[in-house]
Design an enzyme around this catalytic site. Structure first.
Site, mmCIF file in Angstrom:
data_model
loop_
_atom_site.group_PDB
_atom_site.id
_atom_site.type_symbol
_atom_site.label_atom_id
_atom_site.label_comp_id
_atom_site.label_asym_id
_atom_site.label_seq_id
_atom_site.Cartn_x
_atom_site.Cartn_y
_atom_site.Cartn_z
ATOM 1 N N CYS A 1 50.189 -21.629 0.401
ATOM 2 C CA CYS A 1 50.992 -20.875 -0.570
ATOM 3 C C CYS A 1 51.776 -21.904 -1.384
ATOM 4 O O CYS A 1 52.490 -22.734 -0.814
ATOM 5 C CB CYS A 1 51.941 -19.941 0.183
ATOM 6 S SG CYS A 1 53.076 -19.073 -0.905
ATOM 7 N N CYS B 1 64.840 -11.450 -9.553
ATOM 8 C CA CYS B 1 64.632 -10.300 -8.647
ATOM 9 C C CYS B 1 65.753 -10.286 -7.596
ATOM 10 O O CYS B 1 66.075 -11.306 -6.999
ATOM 11 C CB CYS B 1 63.266 -10.376 -7.968
ATOM 12 S SG CYS B 1 61.910 -10.346 -9.142
ATOM 13 N N CYS C 1 65.160 -11.627 -3.859
ATOM 14 C CA CYS C 1 64.345 -12.839 -3.680
ATOM 15 C C CYS C 1 65.201 -14.098 -3.617
ATOM 16 O O CYS C 1 66.114 -14.289 -4.432
ATOM 17 C CB CYS C 1 63.361 -12.941 -4.839
ATOM 18 S SG CYS C 1 62.270 -14.366 -4.702
ATOM 19 N N CYS D 1 59.226 -18.347 1.054
ATOM 20 C CA CYS D 1 59.745 -19.399 0.165
ATOM 21 C C CYS D 1 61.093 -19.095 -0.474
ATOM 22 O O CYS D 1 61.445 -17.963 -0.680
ATOM 23 C CB CYS D 1 58.738 -19.661 -0.938
ATOM 24 S SG CYS D 1 57.439 -20.740 -0.378
HETATM 25 N N1 SAH Z 1 57.016 -14.572 -9.141
HETATM 26 C C1 SAH Z 1 55.806 -14.134 -8.531
HETATM 27 C C2 SAH Z 1 55.417 -15.008 -7.401
HETATM 28 C C3 SAH Z 1 56.324 -14.930 -6.197
HETATM 29 S S1 SAH Z 1 55.344 -14.316 -4.985
HETATM 30 C C4 SAH Z 1 55.937 -12.670 -8.157
HETATM 31 O O1 SAH Z 1 56.999 -12.115 -8.356
HETATM 32 O O2 SAH Z 1 54.955 -12.074 -7.750
HETATM 33 C C5 SAH Z 1 56.383 -13.896 -3.748
HETATM 34 C C6 SAH Z 1 56.203 -12.454 -3.312
HETATM 35 O O3 SAH Z 1 57.194 -12.197 -2.317
HETATM 36 C C7 SAH Z 1 56.466 -11.478 -4.445
HETATM 37 O O4 SAH Z 1 55.710 -10.309 -4.236
HETATM 38 C C8 SAH Z 1 57.931 -11.189 -4.244
HETATM 39 O O5 SAH Z 1 58.321 -10.026 -4.899
HETATM 40 C C9 SAH Z 1 58.000 -11.126 -2.737
HETATM 41 N N2 SAH Z 1 59.343 -11.336 -2.202
HETATM 42 C C10 SAH Z 1 60.357 -12.028 -2.715
HETATM 43 N N3 SAH Z 1 61.445 -11.972 -1.919
HETATM 44 C C11 SAH Z 1 61.091 -11.214 -0.865
HETATM 45 C C12 SAH Z 1 61.768 -10.782 0.305
HETATM 46 N N4 SAH Z 1 63.050 -11.100 0.532
HETATM 47 N N5 SAH Z 1 61.073 -10.035 1.186
HETATM 48 C C13 SAH Z 1 59.787 -9.704 0.963
HETATM 49 N N6 SAH Z 1 59.102 -10.068 -0.117
HETATM 50 C C14 SAH Z 1 59.741 -10.811 -1.032
#
Ligand code: SAH
Length: 356
Positions: free
Chosen positions: A117, A128, A131, A345
């Site tokens: 990843c 978001c 996140c 991440c």
């Molecule tokens: N910016 C891109 C790539 C990030 S992918 C995107 O938004 O898709 C990371 C994935 O993990 C995304 O689906 C994101 O929404 C999700 N994510 C982020 N924080 C999270 C959390 N605390 N718990 C679960 N999923 C999360």
């Protein structure tokens, strides 16, 4: 530790083999030294194998290595920290880039092959609410070589073959569109990492114009959409990008993507307690996606420090799944690898920044 000298040098690992061949010819003319044609292949192989210094290219003569050193640099991310899960062997890397920026990558072992990843930006400006990647803001886009370099560095560190790649680390891939496209070309090259497009997933929060541009490229990668909400109001609350590109526009872009020959879309849905996990949410989701070639991936929310959202309980997830399945939608619940090392991440980069 800012270092701008790189700006005047060539980022050699962002070149495809044919670009490297041309570059080697130019270099040989410019410096008036003899560089045989086959040297480009040799140099390319060394770069793919994960060398970080030109002097490691043992079969390349010293005068060519010196010429390379003076004119190029190798943008291989350096391992700053590494955490290995005792539960499942997942490895989380904090990588340092040439200018001191830090990014994260995760190595996971699945039955269908080893998956990495990777991050596409240092930080993220999408904001978001749930996140971790967005907490310490956005620094810069990664170059194609820095995106590719994460896979090269992980492969070198583990000594294992990487067969799948997911662009689901820090950053928004479609907010760094050109570099991500170039990366896709590099990682797919048969003479390079040779990872098939079908083994690559790209995840986006929903930058609609670039979903449509990607669709025109007709790459057989898997597109993942981070949906997380079923109404415009709720999506705006959780994901500011929804104010720019509405839920309606997003779903319509997804339908166009499929109509244009795109493969099955994966909708990511983080299950957040009392926020988006009701029976009504599930029903709305089913009708939004009705008739679309897709599947839904439910992700129990990972708790992020500083954010007060909690993950949905097992019963709520089960109920949500049942509603979707009863409407004929394929659903999976994401298995969490590396839970003992907090493998998702964003958190490491944030804590590294607050250390400094
Ligand atoms: N910016 C891109 C790539 C990030 S992918 C995107 O938004 O898709 C990371 C994935 O993990 C995304 O689906 C994101 O929404 C999700 N994510 C982020 N924080 C999270 C959390 N605390 N718990 C679960 N999923 C999360």
């Amino acid at each position: 530790m800012k270092n701008n000298i790189k700006d005047s040098k060539i980022d050699i690992s962002s070149l495809s083999l044919s670009e490297l061949r041309e570059f080697v010819i130019e270099l040989s003319l410019k410096l008036g030294i003899k560089i045989e044609k086959f040297r480009a292949e040799q140099i390319y192989k060394w770069l793919i194998s994960g060398v970080s210094e030109f002097d490691e290219m043992k079969n390349v003569p010293l005068n060519i290595r010196t010429a390379l050193k003076e004119n190029c640099y190798i943008a291989l991310p350096a391992v700053e920290k590494k955490f290995v899960s005792k539960l499942d062997g997942t490895i989380k890397y904090l990588f340092r880039l040439y200018d001191g920026e830090c990014i994260e990558s995760v190595f996971m072992r699945y039955e269908h092959g080893n998956t990495v990843c990777i991050s596409t930006q240092a930080g993220c400006r999408m904001g978001c609410r749930f996140c971790a990647s967005t907490i310490s803001g956005f620094s810069r886009n990664l170059t194609p070589s820095e995106i590719l370099g994460q896979i090269v560095a992980v492969s070198r560190d583990t000594g294992e073959k990487i067969s799948n790649v997911v662009l689901m680390g820090i950053g928004e891939p479609l907010d760094n569109f050109e570099n991500v496209l170039k990366f896709l070309e590099l990682v797919n090259a048969p003479e390079g990492m040779n990872i098939g497009y079908r083994h690559i997933s790209l995840s986006t929060c929903g930058i609609v114009p670039n979903i449509l541009k990607l669709s025109e490229k007709q790459l057989p990668i898997t597109l993942s959409i981070s949906l997380h909400s079923t109404t415009q109001e709720e999506r705006e609350r959780l994901m500011p990008i929804a104010k720019k590109y509405s839920l309606k526009e997003l779903i319509s872009a997804c339908r166009k993507y499929i109509d244009n020959g795109g493969r099955r879309i994966s909708f990511e849905y983080a299950m957040i307690e009392n926020e988006n996990d009701s029976k009504e949410d599930a029903e709305r989701l089913a009708s939004l996606l009705s008739g679309m070639l897709c599947h839904v991936n439910l992700i129990p929310l990972n708790t992020v420090s500083g954010r007060d959202y909690r993950k949905s309980g097992r019963d709520a997830i089960k109920r949500f799944m049942n509603v979707l399945e009863s409407k004929g939608i394929i659903v999976t619940v994401r298995r969490r690898l590396g839970s003992d090392i907090d493998a998702s991440c964003g958190q490491l980069r944030a804590s590294k920044i607050s250390e400094n």
